[in-house]
Write a protein that holds these residues in place. Structure first.
Motif, PDB file in Angstrom:
ATOM      1  N   VAL A  57       1.249  -0.881   0.077  1.00  0.00           N
ATOM      2  CA  VAL A  57       0.058   0.387  -0.357  1.00  0.00           C
ATOM      3  C   VAL A  57       0.775   0.758  -0.056  1.00  0.00           C
ATOM      4  CG1 VAL A  57      -1.688   1.606   1.112  1.00  0.00           C
ATOM      5  CG2 VAL A  57      -2.508  -0.839   1.088  1.00  0.00           C
ATOM      6  N   VAL A  58       2.012   1.044   0.835  1.00  0.00           N
ATOM      7  CA  VAL A  58       2.421   2.421   0.525  1.00  0.00           C
ATOM      8  C   VAL A  58       3.537   3.353  -0.329  1.00  0.00           C
ATOM      9  CG1 VAL A  58       5.003   3.477   1.470  1.00  0.00           C
ATOM     10  CG2 VAL A  58       3.608   2.238   3.652  1.00  0.00           C
ATOM     11  N   LEU A 197       4.444  13.110   9.366  1.00  0.00           N
ATOM     12  CA  LEU A 197       4.507  13.800  10.942  1.00  0.00           C
ATOM     13  C   LEU A 197       3.382  14.381  10.910  1.00  0.00           C
ATOM     14  CD1 LEU A 197       8.308  15.800  11.117  1.00  0.00           C
ATOM     15  CD2 LEU A 197       6.598  14.037  12.419  1.00  0.00           C
ATOM     16  N   LYS A 198       2.450  14.678  10.224  1.00  0.00           N
ATOM     17  CA  LYS A 198       1.077  15.364  10.073  1.00  0.00           C
ATOM     18  C   LYS A 198       0.263  14.513  10.427  1.00  0.00           C
ATOM     19  CE  LYS A 198      -2.806  18.304   7.251  1.00  0.00           C
ATOM     20  NZ  LYS A 198      -3.317  18.999   6.385  1.00  0.00           N
ATOM     21  N   MET A 199      -0.513  13.382   9.697  1.00  0.00           N
ATOM     22  CA  MET A 199      -0.743  12.449   9.651  1.00  0.00           C
ATOM     23  C   MET A 199      -0.242  11.696  11.307  1.00  0.00           C
ATOM     24  SD  MET A 199      -0.831  10.340   6.715  1.00  0.00           S
ATOM     25  CE  MET A 199      -2.410   9.488   6.742  1.00  0.00           C
ATOM     26  N   VAL A 316     -14.377   9.209   4.755  1.00  0.00           N
ATOM     27  CA  VAL A 316     -13.863  10.727   5.863  1.00  0.00           C
ATOM     28  C   VAL A 316     -12.728  10.665   6.147  1.00  0.00           C
ATOM     29  CG1 VAL A 316     -16.159  11.253   6.665  1.00  0.00           C
ATOM     30  CG2 VAL A 316     -14.877   9.762   7.529  1.00  0.00           C
ATOM     31  N   ALA A 317     -11.921   9.702   6.063  1.00  0.00           N
ATOM     32  CA  ALA A 317     -11.313   9.286   6.625  1.00  0.00           C
ATOM     33  C   ALA A 317      -9.385  10.099   5.800  1.00  0.00           C
ATOM     34  CB  ALA A 317     -10.473   7.982   6.993  1.00  0.00           C
ATOM     35  N   LEU A 318     -10.007  10.884   4.622  1.00  0.00           N
ATOM     36  CA  LEU A 318      -8.324  10.723   4.624  1.00  0.00           C
ATOM     37  C   LEU A 318      -8.813  12.619   3.579  1.00  0.00           C
ATOM     38  CD1 LEU A 318      -6.436   8.764   2.272  1.00  0.00           C
ATOM     39  CD2 LEU A 318      -6.581   9.856   4.641  1.00  0.00           C
ATOM     40  N   PHE A 332      -1.654   6.400   5.187  1.00  0.00           N
ATOM     41  CA  PHE A 332      -2.799   5.507   6.718  1.00  0.00           C
ATOM     42  C   PHE A 332      -2.812   4.101   6.325  1.00  0.00           C
ATOM     43  CE2 PHE A 332      -7.899   5.287   6.742  1.00  0.00           C
ATOM     44  CZ  PHE A 332      -7.993   5.329   7.822  1.00  0.00           C
ATOM     45  N   GLY A 333      -2.532   3.157   4.688  1.00  0.00           N
ATOM     46  CA  GLY A 333      -3.094   1.900   4.883  1.00  0.00           C
ATOM     47  C   GLY A 333      -2.319   1.436   5.345  1.00  0.00           C
ATOM     48  N   LEU A 334      -0.739   1.844   4.879  1.00  0.00           N
ATOM     49  CA  LEU A 334       0.256   1.107   5.972  1.00  0.00           C
ATOM     50  C   LEU A 334       0.214   1.573   7.136  1.00  0.00           C
ATOM     51  CD1 LEU A 334       3.102   0.040   6.563  1.00  0.00           C
ATOM     52  CD2 LEU A 334       3.978   2.266   6.888  1.00  0.00           C
ATOM     53  N   MET A 335      -0.344   2.220   8.001  1.00  0.00           N
ATOM     54  CA  MET A 335      -0.913   1.697   9.475  1.00  0.00           C
ATOM     55  C   MET A 335      -2.215   0.782   9.891  1.00  0.00           C
ATOM     56  SD  MET A 335      -2.532   4.993  11.217  1.00  0.00           S
ATOM     57  CE  MET A 335      -1.582   6.424  11.086  1.00  0.00           C
TER      58      MET A 335
END
Length: 372
Positions: A57-58, A197-199, A316-318, A332-335
């Motif tokens: 995903v990353v 960093l923002k995420m 709504v996530a992103l 986000f997917g990596l997370m």
């Protein structure tokens, strides 16, 4: 010229990674027997799949912003095809695990690029309805995968499953060469450090990621542990595949209920509360009925909770990261896929479906309770 992609093609591309995973579930017993490994070892291939999927995903998300959506999608599908062929040819469990990891890395393109293309092509208001349609596909795909996997395993063991995956991959690559458009309108400079960093500081990203992981762990723990439970009950892999028909009922109920509630302007918070409640109730009933085939019925509630929660979280996530949709989707997917991989690894160690569902339901309800 950038055009809107076919929604049906987008549904297919989003469904395919889930079909790929669940078609494999009925073959776990065949793999354990053929390679002389334990059920626990065989089931860990699913957690390995999701961990490799996370890194895919990353990579694909970043490349989507740099190279464009279409070439990135095609490259990932080609890598998946080659890995599926390797799984057909190997007679080593170690190499099978490697082939599974590479195939997961490749097919991750179907998840992150599809979502990125949808965010390119549709505005915020449209996305909720579009992801609702995607949610129906996501919910139906495990059912289709299980049915097909059960039949293939019954007739030819795990070899037939991997042959089918290779053929499907070739068809998908060929069709995308003809039909997939490019949706990227402008290329933004990649500032991954700043974006990351923002995420990391965004509490809503963490909450959404955890919720996505928990509902996925709940659903996929059935595909991970259910095959062995069926064998303990004296039932075949083919009959495990047929259980997808029952879960299909939950799929349609959950999807239509979600569409109905959205049309009635029910808030996201209420939808997530309902999803968490259904998951907890399903977990309680599965725990009570786990030693009989009747545990399958409350799994309908679990599938319903998944069908309601996932499209609403994704829509709504992103929402605040539209300018770097590919890279943001990648991080986000990596997370959340790493969370899924870790969670399914723990589920494989626990080896009790009801307990896994209850844990997921309780944590989900706590996360929703603290949502503003």
């Amino acid at each position: 010229m950038n055009t809107k992609p076919s929604l049906w093609l987008m549904v297919l591309l989003l469904m395919f990674p889930q079909i790929v995973e669940t078609i494999y579930s009925p073959a776990l017993g065949s793999i354990a027997d053929s390679f002389a490994v334990t059920y626990s070892q065989a089931s860990q291939t699913i957690s390995i799949y999701f961990s490799a999927f996370a890194f895919g995903v990353v990579v694909w998300g970043i490349l989507a912003d740099k190279l464009g959506r279409r070439p990135t999608m095609l490259l990932g599908l080609v890598i998946y095809s080659l890995a599926a062929l390797s799984a057909v040819l190997t007679d080593s469990f170690t190499y099978l695990m490697i082939a599974r990891a590479v195939s997961a890395f490749g097919i991750a393109v179907g998840s992150v690029i599809t979502q990125t293309m949808l965010r390119d092509a549709f505005d915020t208001k449209e996305l909720s309805k579009v992801f609702s349609l995607m949610g129906m596909g996501i919910s139906i795909s495990p059912v289709l995968g299980m049915l097909l996997g059960g039949e293939l395993t019954q007739f030819g063991g795990y070899h037939y499953v991997f042959i089918a995956l290779f053929i499907m991959a070739l068809v998908l690559v060929t069709y995308n060469l003809v039909a997939l458009p490019e949706t990227q309108k402008t290329k933004q400079p990649l500032k991954l450090k700043q974006l990351g960093l923002k995420m990391l500081r965004d509490i809503n990203i963490w909450r959404s990621g955890c919720l996505l992981a928990l509902f996925n762990i709940a659903l996929f723990s059935y595909y991970q542990l259910g095959a062995f439970k069926f064998e303990q009950l004296g039932l075949s892999s083919q009959e495990f595949g047929y259980s997808g028909i029952v879960l299909g009922l939950g799929t349609f109920i959950g999807s239509y209920l979600n569409k109905y509630l959205i049309s009635k302007q029910i808030s996201l918070l209420r939808l997530l509360q309902l999803s968490a409640l259904l998951l907890i109730l399903g977990g309680i009933l599965v725990t009570y009925l786990i030693d009989s085939i009747w545990f399958l019925l409350p799994m309908i509630l679990v599938v319903m909770s998944f069908g309601i929660a996932i499209p609403n979280i994704l829509s709504v996530a992103l929402i605040d990261y539209k300018q770097q949709a590919g890279s943001a989707g990648a991080l986000f997917g990596l997370m959340y896929y790493l969370m899924i991989g870790i969670g399914l690894s723990l589920a494989g160690a626990i080896q009790h479906l009801g307990i896994v569902l209850l844990i997921c339901g309780i944590i989900s309800s706590l996360l929703v309770a603290f949502k503003k």
